[in-house]
Design an enzyme around this catalytic site. Sequence first.
Site, PDB file in Angstrom:
ATOM      1  N   LYS A  67      -1.964  18.055  34.006  1.00  0.00           N
ATOM      2  CA  LYS A  67      -0.558  17.671  33.871  1.00  0.00           C
ATOM      3  C   LYS A  67      -0.094  18.070  32.476  1.00  0.00           C
ATOM      4  O   LYS A  67      -0.880  18.015  31.515  1.00  0.00           O
ATOM      5  CB  LYS A  67      -0.446  16.154  34.079  1.00  0.00           C
ATOM      6  CG  LYS A  67       0.973  15.600  34.097  1.00  0.00           C
ATOM      7  CD  LYS A  67       0.930  14.101  34.441  1.00  0.00           C
ATOM      8  CE  LYS A  67       2.316  13.485  34.494  1.00  0.00           C
ATOM      9  NZ  LYS A  67       2.253  12.056  34.886  1.00  0.00           N
ATOM     10  N   SER A 142       5.239  10.840  38.597  1.00  0.00           N
ATOM     11  CA  SER A 142       5.600  12.006  37.820  1.00  0.00           C
ATOM     12  C   SER A 142       4.591  13.150  37.890  1.00  0.00           C
ATOM     13  O   SER A 142       4.926  14.272  37.521  1.00  0.00           O
ATOM     14  CB  SER A 142       5.808  11.595  36.365  1.00  0.00           C
ATOM     15  OG  SER A 142       4.611  11.096  35.825  1.00  0.00           O
ATOM     16  N   SER A 166       2.304   7.155  38.948  1.00  0.00           N
ATOM     17  CA  SER A 166       2.480   8.610  38.854  1.00  0.00           C
ATOM     18  C   SER A 166       1.332   9.479  39.340  1.00  0.00           C
ATOM     19  O   SER A 166       1.501  10.690  39.457  1.00  0.00           O
ATOM     20  CB  SER A 166       2.800   9.001  37.417  1.00  0.00           C
ATOM     21  OG  SER A 166       4.169   8.844  37.204  1.00  0.00           O
TER      22      SER A 166
HETATM   23  N1  GLN Z   1       7.903   6.470  38.535  1.00  0.00           N
HETATM   24  C1  GLN Z   1       7.557   5.523  37.522  1.00  0.00           C
HETATM   25  C2  GLN Z   1       8.488   5.693  36.357  1.00  0.00           C
HETATM   26  O1  GLN Z   1       9.418   6.398  36.520  1.00  0.00           O
HETATM   27  C3  GLN Z   1       6.135   5.709  37.099  1.00  0.00           C
HETATM   28  C4  GLN Z   1       5.960   6.903  36.280  1.00  0.00           C
HETATM   29  C5  GLN Z   1       4.559   7.058  35.805  1.00  0.00           C
HETATM   30  O2  GLN Z   1       3.629   6.451  36.320  1.00  0.00           O
HETATM   31  N2  GLN Z   1       4.430   7.854  34.764  1.00  0.00           N
HETATM   32  O3  GLN Z   1       8.321   5.151  35.326  1.00  0.00           O
END
Ligand code: GLN
Length: 473
Positions: A67, A142, A166
């Site tokens: 990532k 994400s 994410s």
């Molecule tokens: N979708 C969640 C957020 O927007 C989690 C994102 C993540 O785990 N980095 O914060």
Amino acid sequence: MSGELFRLSLKEAMAYAAKHGSADISAALTGRIRSLNTQINAFLRCAEDTHHPPVKGPLGGLPVAYKDNICIRGQETTCASKILKGHVPPYDATVVRKLREAGGTFLGQCNMDEFAFGSSCETSAYGICRIPWDTDRVPGGSSGGSAAAVAADMALAALGSDTGGSIRQPASFCGVVGLKPTYGRVSRYGLIAFGSSFDQIGPLTKTVEDSAIMLNLIAGHDPLDSTSADRPVPDFTKALRRDVRGLKIGVPKEYSVEGIDPEVEKSVVAAAEVLKKLGADIRTVSLPHTQYSVAVYYIVAVAEASSNLGRYDGVEYGLRATEKNLKEMYFETRDRGFGQEAKRRILLGTFVLSAGYYEAFYLKGQKVRTLIRQDFENAFREVDLLLAPTAPTAAFKVGEKMNDPLAMYLSDIFTIPVNLAGIPAISIPCGLTSAGLPIGLQLMARPFDEETLFRAAYTFEQETEHYRKKPSI
Ligand code: GLN
């Protein structure tokens, strides 16, 4: 055969590489990326050189994807943000060093929501990522690029990060295996911080066995991360037993919420039936404070984010919008460098930390976080695992939730509590919707009990073989 080498699991690829070296597999993967990435946009940057000299270590030269929030020395790393364009870390994240020492090589860096803020990969400053199952749909977020890359056989395995879901939610949308280890199990050194008390790096893989192999390679104490846990790391592949007899598995009654897609609910109920037939003791449990999870997360995690993002001001990293004077440099750099969602979080986070609001929001949020953690502690006195959907729906359409932040935030309703409590959880494929989109089953365990997660996940996977269903791209 050699043309299809990209389809191998990591385990199969390791066996192949041990005999024939890794060059054919690397070439197959880079070829695959070249032919699919314009459609999928899973990779922001890729290795150019596919020719690897023989490498020692269990990975034997096999390439791994990262990532884009994991620092790689000498390699531009941007968190899919304009503000970090051109940022080249002078050091490797601990996970990168560990995989390199295990014989891993660099495949590329995967698309993501900007600074990991999002559940769809649409907040990336470098274009939307799409799923190989239906290119009108998002891969989740994400770590959407990491999940889509593995789902499209563009990577054998990828690392992602999970702050509120994410790794697991994209795994669910893309039909792959995603593991969020216990907070502290894997070093965060070199992971660009979002919510430091939540963030955890973990693998996205094609199989449960590959997930255990990857966790073996990246887990462990690291003096460079004071929150990493100083405790022994078992061989997780030893936990891959096809046996759930006697395991107590709880189904939280609060996870049956309005808005959940009936097809998702049905396939998760069916998954529980499968485990029950194999000898697991399935029972209903209660996590009474579940309803506050999303609200608490969007107080505490954004507070941490606003503080972590304070360092991007044009001085040290990436973009410097102007040199007119110091104040304008700060303002312009942050205004031009951050996207809309990042700005929303910085504003929210700064608000809940400011004088007068700190007690009302941040402090109260921390207290409720403790209650949520205690819910899990109580449940794990009764059961060994918890079982739930990973996300309330399958992959949604590009654009569907972009103008409705609350709807977007609610897609993490089943994953966020896990991060609030710091426990480990895994998402594994448990079927397809009638539209042919993957559904994810989530299993959660006690802190540092990834072994029980792997055991149940492996048993379910081997019994049902949902993981064999592949997108026809
Ligand atoms: N979708 C969640 C957020 O927007 C989690 C994102 C993540 O785990 N980095 O914060």
